[in-house]
Design an enzyme around this catalytic site. Structure first.
Site, mmCIF file in Angstrom:
data_model
loop_
_atom_site.group_PDB
_atom_site.id
_atom_site.type_symbol
_atom_site.label_atom_id
_atom_site.label_comp_id
_atom_site.label_asym_id
_atom_site.label_seq_id
_atom_site.Cartn_x
_atom_site.Cartn_y
_atom_site.Cartn_z
ATOM 1 N N GLU A 50 28.422 -8.467 -8.800
ATOM 2 C CA GLU A 50 29.795 -8.860 -8.450
ATOM 3 C C GLU A 50 29.984 -10.117 -9.274
ATOM 4 O O GLU A 50 30.691 -11.090 -8.629
ATOM 5 C CB GLU A 50 29.863 -9.223 -6.825
ATOM 6 C CG GLU A 50 30.033 -7.921 -6.197
ATOM 7 C CD GLU A 50 30.540 -8.153 -4.686
ATOM 8 O OE1 GLU A 50 31.053 -9.358 -4.402
ATOM 9 O OE2 GLU A 50 30.292 -7.568 -3.717
ATOM 10 N N HIS A 325 25.854 -14.048 -0.333
ATOM 11 C CA HIS A 325 24.529 -13.658 -0.132
ATOM 12 C C HIS A 325 23.474 -14.578 -0.855
ATOM 13 O O HIS A 325 23.971 -15.417 -1.429
ATOM 14 C CB HIS A 325 24.289 -12.358 -1.224
ATOM 15 C CG HIS A 325 24.850 -11.042 -0.737
ATOM 16 N ND1 HIS A 325 24.062 -9.719 -0.182
ATOM 17 C CD2 HIS A 325 26.209 -10.828 -0.392
ATOM 18 C CE1 HIS A 325 24.862 -9.094 0.100
ATOM 19 N NE2 HIS A 325 26.104 -9.400 0.246
#
Length: 461
Positions: A50, A325
């Site tokens: 990402e 995350h």
């Protein structure tokens, strides 16, 4: 070229760098670059997911190029795959393999199909010898938007796990150290996890060190059945290796904490707070790079020293977590004993198989999803036919239109309807047809492997 390393530090992080959607994207990814550069011990290989824009990639590269002078930003799909590999050593070869099954174009709000998810691979040379090569595979599997077994994308994620397992097995058979890392969007011992560890020789570094770690979030049924007490946030980090939905992550906080953060307060989370939602979605897999020694025995060249959850620090001024995350990090150490490479250049790795019932489960999933897509194709093609007839009807009605504004409405409706119908026809006729062919290929591979597993089972009996 300097001497090959005796240890290897690997880091994987989902950066949450969605353009226009991820809050404070530029600030967070710039700080991610700062923290990678300041890491102790410093990483030798980094895989990012990402990291969608060239701007963010360049920002991270500028911060880390003294430590990781080699890097690759991978291009894929319409908007890019968001995958990056950084390395201390030269990247000799690189490839981006898109997954044959990867979401649906109709799910615009999810975007998996548009980013062209796949496997970013890099062949990295750490020394002059053939065995001084590491093959790195960085990926981001399809997200589970519903809970299993109601997840309509489970067939996609299963096929993707099968695909990356094949790639890693091929690299291991070449005798190289293999590292697979990324956001796999799966929990430990799920179907996708078992496929990767069975269809290829790689192993999950966290479960090597913590074989009794959690198999999902504490609130999930699989964990409740184990009858374990509710873990606190620190236990989840230290023992369960949770990288997502942690109580420590500011992007998962309740509204009260978020309001305090928005006011500029540096909120502190008690490590003993119950943590029912945290789970492990990010992984590092590795294969030891086995070679033959002088006696002809296989010897593992690399072993796992440690693994940990990292990148838990906050942004220094915004006080938010750097991503939604945390990172997963691992250190591998090299066997010091002298090892000779096999003369034929390849390794005949022993074949391992899933249980026959598991292959049946995969085939049942493929059959169910194939039936769904065939129904979707009929519906979409039927919608195209309806819109075409509606358009013709509107054209005919214009002949008897009593007023110009009525003619305008009829032409507008016909144009809009035909546009929607053409899109539906393209998705039903082209996309669904392509996906059905990919499903047939996947089904053949599973059936072929299942037959070999049955033969192995019969021979052993």
């Amino acid at each position: 070229m300097p001497d090959p390393p005796s240890s290897l530090r690997v880091l994987s992080l989902n950066c949450w760098g969605l353009k226009f959607l991820a809050k404070w994207r530029n600030e967070r990814l710039t700080e991610i670059g700062n923290q990678i550069a300041a890491a102790n011990p410093p990483p030798d290989i980094v895989g990012l997911q990402e990291c969608w824009t060239q701007q963010d990639y360049n920002s991270i590269r500028d911060k880390t190029k003294h430590l990781l002078p080699y890097g690759k930003f991978y291009y894929s799909g319409i908007f890019g795959g968001g995958l990056v590999i950084l390395s201390r050593w030269p990247i000799e070869e690189s490839n981006m393999v898109q997954y044959p099954l990867n979401g649906r174009p109709a799910a615009v709000h999810r975007g998996d199909w548009f980013v062209g998810k796949g496997v970013a691979s890099a062949r990295i040379r750490m020394g002059e010898r053939r065995r001084d090569i590491v093959e790195v595979f960085c990926t981001h599997l399809h997200a589970p938007y519903e809970t299993e077994p109601h997840d309509s994308y489970i067939c996609h994620r299963t096929a993707q796990a099968w695909e990356i397992a094949k790639l890693m097995r091929g690299a291991a058979e070449r005798g190289h150290l293999v590292i697979g890392l990324g956001d796999f969007n799966m929990v430990p011992l799920s179907l996708a996890h078992r496929i990767i560890e069975t269809q290829s020789p790689v192993r999950d570094v966290w479960r090597i060190l913590h074989p009794d770690s959690s198999l999902g979030a504490a609130k999930d049924k699989v964990e409740k059945l184990r009858g374990l007490p509710m873990p606190d946030a620190q236990f989840n980090i230290d023992k369960n290796g949770t990288t997502c939905d942690s109580a420590f992550n500011s992007w998962r906080w309740n509204e009260a904490h978020k309001k305090r953060l928005a006011k500029g307060e540096n909120v502190t989370i008690d490590p003993s707070v119950p943590d029912p939602n945290a789970k492990r979605l990010d992984y590092i897999f590795f294969s030891s790079g086995e070679h033959h020694d002088a006696s002809g025995e296989r010897t593992p060249e690399w072993t796992l020293k440690e693994a940990s959850v990292g990148m838990m620090m906050r942004h220094p001024t915004l006080h938010c977590s750097l991503s939604d995350h945390f990172s997963i990090e691992a250190t591998l150490i090299r066997n010091p004993s002298p090892i000779a490479a096999p003369s034929n250049g390849t390794l005949a790795l022993p074949e391992t198989y899933l249980a026959i019932e598991t292959y049946d489960e995969i085939l049942a999933t493929i059959t169910k999803y194939t039936a769904r897509e065939r129904t979707q194709r009929r519906l979409r093609m039927g919608h195209f036919g309806f819109q075409f007839l509606l358009t013709v009807g509107c054209f005919v009605a214009v002949w008897w239109s009593p007023h110009n504004y009525v003619s305008f409405i009829l032409m507008f409706v016909s144009s809009l309807g035909l546009s929607v119908g053409v899109l539906e026809g393209l998705m039903g006729g082209l996309f669904v047809g392509s996906e059905l062919r990919a499903l047939r290929e996947f089904e053949w591979e599973v059936r072929n492997t299942r037959e070999r597993a049955i033969k192995r089972e019969d021979s052993e009996q």
